[in-house]
Design a protein around this motif. Structure first.
Motif, PDB file in Angstrom:
ATOM      1  N   HIS A  24      -7.315  16.058   7.977  1.00  0.00           N
ATOM      2  CA  HIS A  24      -7.522  17.079   6.939  1.00  0.00           C
ATOM      3  C   HIS A  24      -6.743  16.764   5.672  1.00  0.00           C
ATOM      4  CE1 HIS A  24      -3.764  18.133   8.934  1.00  0.00           C
ATOM      5  NE2 HIS A  24      -3.441  18.828   7.859  1.00  0.00           N
ATOM      6  N   THR A  25      -5.912  15.702   5.682  1.00  0.00           N
ATOM      7  CA  THR A  25      -5.083  15.370   4.530  1.00  0.00           C
ATOM      8  C   THR A  25      -5.770  14.320   3.661  1.00  0.00           C
ATOM      9  OG1 THR A  25      -3.892  13.595   5.668  1.00  0.00           O
ATOM     10  CG2 THR A  25      -3.034  15.844   5.915  1.00  0.00           C
ATOM     11  N   LEU A  26      -5.229  14.099   2.466  1.00  0.00           N
ATOM     12  CA  LEU A  26      -5.851  13.191   1.510  1.00  0.00           C
ATOM     13  C   LEU A  26      -5.920  11.764   2.047  1.00  0.00           C
ATOM     14  CD1 LEU A  26      -4.141  14.588  -1.716  1.00  0.00           C
ATOM     15  CD2 LEU A  26      -6.570  14.740  -1.145  1.00  0.00           C
ATOM     16  N   CYS A  27      -4.807  11.263   2.598  1.00  0.00           N
ATOM     17  CA  CYS A  27      -4.802   9.897   3.122  1.00  0.00           C
ATOM     18  C   CYS A  27      -5.340   9.828   4.541  1.00  0.00           C
ATOM     19  CB  CYS A  27      -3.384   9.319   3.069  1.00  0.00           C
ATOM     20  SG  CYS A  27      -2.748   9.101   1.383  1.00  0.00           S
ATOM     21  N   GLY A  28      -5.275  10.941   5.279  1.00  0.00           N
ATOM     22  CA  GLY A  28      -5.773  10.957   6.646  1.00  0.00           C
ATOM     23  C   GLY A  28      -7.279  10.892   6.748  1.00  0.00           C
ATOM     24  N   ARG A  29      -7.967  11.084   5.633  1.00  0.00           N
ATOM     25  CA  ARG A  29      -9.435  11.037   5.651  1.00  0.00           C
ATOM     26  C   ARG A  29      -9.969   9.624   5.830  1.00  0.00           C
ATOM     27  NH1 ARG A  29     -10.766  14.395   0.261  1.00  0.00           N
ATOM     28  NH2 ARG A  29      -9.119  12.984  -0.464  1.00  0.00           N
ATOM     29  N   ILE A  30      -9.104   8.615   5.674  1.00  0.00           N
ATOM     30  CA  ILE A  30      -9.533   7.221   5.806  1.00  0.00           C
ATOM     31  C   ILE A  30      -8.673   6.506   6.853  1.00  0.00           C
ATOM     32  CG2 ILE A  30     -10.597   6.907   3.535  1.00  0.00           C
ATOM     33  CD1 ILE A  30      -7.887   5.945   2.481  1.00  0.00           C
TER      34      ILE A  30
ATOM     35  N   ASP B 161       9.042  13.583   5.216  1.00  0.00           N
ATOM     36  CA  ASP B 161       8.566  14.936   4.923  1.00  0.00           C
ATOM     37  C   ASP B 161       7.122  15.047   5.402  1.00  0.00           C
ATOM     38  OD1 ASP B 161       6.875  13.809   2.939  1.00  0.00           O
ATOM     39  OD2 ASP B 161       8.398  14.086   1.378  1.00  0.00           O
ATOM     40  N   ASP B 162       6.475  16.141   5.093  1.00  0.00           N
ATOM     41  CA  ASP B 162       5.118  16.372   5.588  1.00  0.00           C
ATOM     42  C   ASP B 162       4.059  16.264   4.492  1.00  0.00           C
ATOM     43  OD1 ASP B 162       5.973  16.871   8.243  1.00  0.00           O
ATOM     44  OD2 ASP B 162       6.588  18.895   7.662  1.00  0.00           O
ATOM     45  N   LYS B 163       4.420  15.618   3.371  1.00  0.00           N
ATOM     46  CA  LYS B 163       3.462  15.511   2.273  1.00  0.00           C
ATOM     47  C   LYS B 163       2.329  14.535   2.596  1.00  0.00           C
ATOM     48  CE  LYS B 163       6.860  16.658  -1.302  1.00  0.00           C
ATOM     49  NZ  LYS B 163       7.598  16.167  -2.499  1.00  0.00           N
ATOM     50  N   GLN B 164       2.650  13.459   3.322  1.00  0.00           N
ATOM     51  CA  GLN B 164       1.636  12.467   3.710  1.00  0.00           C
ATOM     52  C   GLN B 164       1.800  12.174   5.204  1.00  0.00           C
ATOM     53  OE1 GLN B 164      -0.788  11.607   1.862  1.00  0.00           O
ATOM     54  NE2 GLN B 164      -0.045  12.392  -0.093  1.00  0.00           N
ATOM     55  N   PRO B 165       1.246  13.019   6.077  1.00  0.00           N
ATOM     56  CA  PRO B 165       1.451  12.868   7.525  1.00  0.00           C
ATOM     57  C   PRO B 165       0.977  11.529   8.093  1.00  0.00           C
ATOM     58  CG  PRO B 165       0.411  14.975   7.007  1.00  0.00           C
ATOM     59  CD  PRO B 165       0.420  14.189   5.743  1.00  0.00           C
ATOM     60  N   THR B 166       0.011  10.900   7.444  1.00  0.00           N
ATOM     61  CA  THR B 166      -0.485   9.617   7.951  1.00  0.00           C
ATOM     62  C   THR B 166       0.601   8.557   7.863  1.00  0.00           C
ATOM     63  OG1 THR B 166      -2.623  10.278   7.008  1.00  0.00           O
ATOM     64  CG2 THR B 166      -2.439   8.035   7.856  1.00  0.00           C
ATOM     65  N   PHE B 167       1.310   8.498   6.753  1.00  0.00           N
ATOM     66  CA  PHE B 167       2.419   7.562   6.592  1.00  0.00           C
ATOM     67  C   PHE B 167       3.522   7.876   7.598  1.00  0.00           C
ATOM     68  CE2 PHE B 167       0.167   6.803   2.742  1.00  0.00           C
ATOM     69  CZ  PHE B 167       0.590   5.588   2.226  1.00  0.00           C
TER      70      PHE B 167
ATOM     71  N   TYR C 212       0.849  -1.200   0.000  1.00  0.00           N
ATOM     72  CA  TYR C 212       0.000   0.000   0.000  1.00  0.00           C
ATOM     73  C   TYR C 212       0.879   1.242   0.000  1.00  0.00           C
ATOM     74  CZ  TYR C 212      -4.026   2.958   1.186  1.00  0.00           C
ATOM     75  OH  TYR C 212      -5.020   3.898   1.170  1.00  0.00           O
ATOM     76  N   ARG C 213       0.693   2.097  -1.020  1.00  0.00           N
ATOM     77  CA  ARG C 213       1.542   3.273  -1.212  1.00  0.00           C
ATOM     78  C   ARG C 213       0.681   4.545  -1.247  1.00  0.00           C
ATOM     79  NH1 ARG C 213       2.283  -0.505  -4.684  1.00  0.00           N
ATOM     80  NH2 ARG C 213       1.514   0.657  -6.468  1.00  0.00           N
ATOM     81  N   PRO C 214       1.307   5.711  -1.189  1.00  0.00           N
ATOM     82  CA  PRO C 214       0.531   6.961  -1.240  1.00  0.00           C
ATOM     83  C   PRO C 214      -0.400   7.053  -2.440  1.00  0.00           C
ATOM     84  CG  PRO C 214       2.773   7.428  -0.555  1.00  0.00           C
ATOM     85  CD  PRO C 214       2.748   5.973  -0.929  1.00  0.00           C
ATOM     86  N   ASP C 215      -0.017   6.446  -3.558  1.00  0.00           N
ATOM     87  CA  ASP C 215      -0.872   6.475  -4.743  1.00  0.00           C
ATOM     88  C   ASP C 215      -2.250   5.869  -4.487  1.00  0.00           C
ATOM     89  OD1 ASP C 215       1.066   7.686  -6.193  1.00  0.00           O
ATOM     90  OD2 ASP C 215       1.687   5.919  -7.319  1.00  0.00           O
TER      91      ASP C 215
END
Length: 413
Positions: free
Chosen positions: A377-383, A338-344, A307-310
């Motif tokens: 509030h982030t794209l991946c953090g919504r799930i 970095d802070d692009k995907q804080p959930t990861f 499972y990747r950011p994509d």
């Protein structure tokens, strides 16, 4: 005076018998059930009314339910629960044991303990290539592998000279039958035993397993930008690759260079020379080319195993992860740092900071939940449920296998 002494003695005997009947009677009571239908677990209160240290291994609902039971009843119920879940084997299967009731589960001297059968002790082999500044990332990946797996693990670490002192130096693969290769930026959220079991799913021609590079062709990298052949409609990602090395060593691979097949080691360098001006992702591109010409050799496992950011930055597109949770997290593109995907990044940091001797729920799962609240509030953090579902199940299973079984064994004495 003698009559008075006899009456006192009689009353004392009756009192002792009453206490014994109360104590023995509690052993036949069913195990206490937690609130809300939660399954009860074999724990009891410690001296002085303090909670038993094992309570720390439960989520709050289960711990509260266990603590509500009386001290004596909880211990006896725990023994009854373990006995019910793991029935002892009779020495004479054709005859019924004469033991009954409260003494049915008492082990005779010299009798063997029959614990829950654990997976085979066959070695599982995990390989990784560590270069540059990837030391910490590699160590955290190995830590996640050790945290949740049951069978023995053997690591094969290929490193630059500057990193070699940090790892075991002996690396021998010639006698290894099967191997799991992962990138350093991978985290295991369930036992390696589970992905290792895919080897049993291989048919007679399959010799490796990988996950698709993307689930949707129109936004996949290979379908939009590749200038060389690739597997299927989206290509495959080599960050998690399960291999049957015995089959790879003995297979002749079709290729675009000569009409006949080539062995693996004969094929790689000529293949690189032919496509070196067209490949972007190194070994992954070469593997895509190989399995483009040999699709029958590849087993494709679901996206939750790589499972990747994509899979979440363009909207959730990994159905397997939505249903079962993430099994293997792949933080490519440097998202752990970095802070692009804080959930990861949150998951990486929680595993990094977890001390092995600490409680999994208190020191790993609950801090993870807390960190995820800051990423909604982030794209991946919504799930967040996609990230939490599987690791919660894994922790409960680890607890059951490593703690409850051994506690149950002690109760039988």
């Amino acid at each position: 005076m003698k009559l008075y002494c006899k009456l006192v003695a009689l009353l004392l005997c009756l009192g002792v018998l009453l206490l014994l009947s109360l104590f023995v009677g509690s052993a036949d009571e069913p195990p206490p059930k937690g609130a809300g239908g939660a399954r009860s677990l074999p724990v009891s209160s410690g001296p002085g009314g303090r909670a038993h240290p094992l309570l720390a291994h439960f989520p709050p609902v289960q711990a509260a339910a266990a603590a509500a039971a009386e001290e004596g009843a909880a211990a006896a119920a725990a023994a009854a629960q373990i006995s019910k879940r793991e029935p002892r084997l009779s020495r004479n299967p054709g005859k019924r044991s004469p033991a009954r009731g409260k003494f049915a589960n008492v082990r005779r001297p010299g009798e063997q303990k029959h614990l829950k059968e654990l997976p085979s002790l066959q070695w599982m082999h995990l390989a990784v290539v560590a270069c540059g500044d990837r030391l910490e990332e590699t160590l955290i990946m190995l830590k996640s592998a050790v945290l949740f797996s049951y069978r023995k693990l053997k690591f094969h670490i290929f490193a630059e000279d500057s990193l070699k002192p940090e790892f075991e130096k002996k690396v021998i693969l010639k006698d290894v039958d099967s191997l799991l290769y992962v990138d350093t930026d991978v985290l295991f959220l369930r036992p390696i035993d589970d992905i290792w079991s895919f080897l049993k799913e291989f048919n007679s021609t399959q010799l490796a397993a990988m996950a698709p590079e993307h689930e949707i062709p129109k936004i996949g990298w290979y379908s939009r930008f590749a200038r060389h052949p690739y597997y299927g409609t989206t290509g495959v990602n080599s960050g998690v690759m399960l291999m049957n090395l015995t089959r790879i060593r003995n297979t002749q691979f079709k290729n675009s260079m000569i009409p006949t097949g080539l062995m693996w080691e004969e094929m790689l360098y000529p293949l690189y020379q032919k496509y070196k001006n067209y490949i972007t992702w190194g070994d992954q591109d070469l593997l895509n080319i190989i399995f483009y010409f040999n699709p029958e050799c590849l087993y494709v496992f679901p996206c939750q195993w790589n499972y990747r950011p994509d899979h979440c930055m363009y909207g959730s597109n990994c159905k397997g992860a939505e249903e079962e949770g993430i099994s293997v997290l792949h933080g490519n593109r440097g998202v752990y740092h970095d802070d692009k995907q804080p959930t990861f990044k949150a998951l990486y940091e929680v595993i990094r900071d977890f001390p092995f001797e600490d409680n999994l729920f208190q020191s790993l799962y609950y801090p993870l939940q807390s960190k995820f609240l800051d990423t909604v509030h982030t794209l991946c953090g919504r799930i967040p449920q996609v990230f939490l579902k599987q690791i919660e199940k894994t922790m409960k299973k680890v607890y059951e296998n490593r703690v409850i079984v051994h506690v149950g064994a002690n109760y039988r004495y």
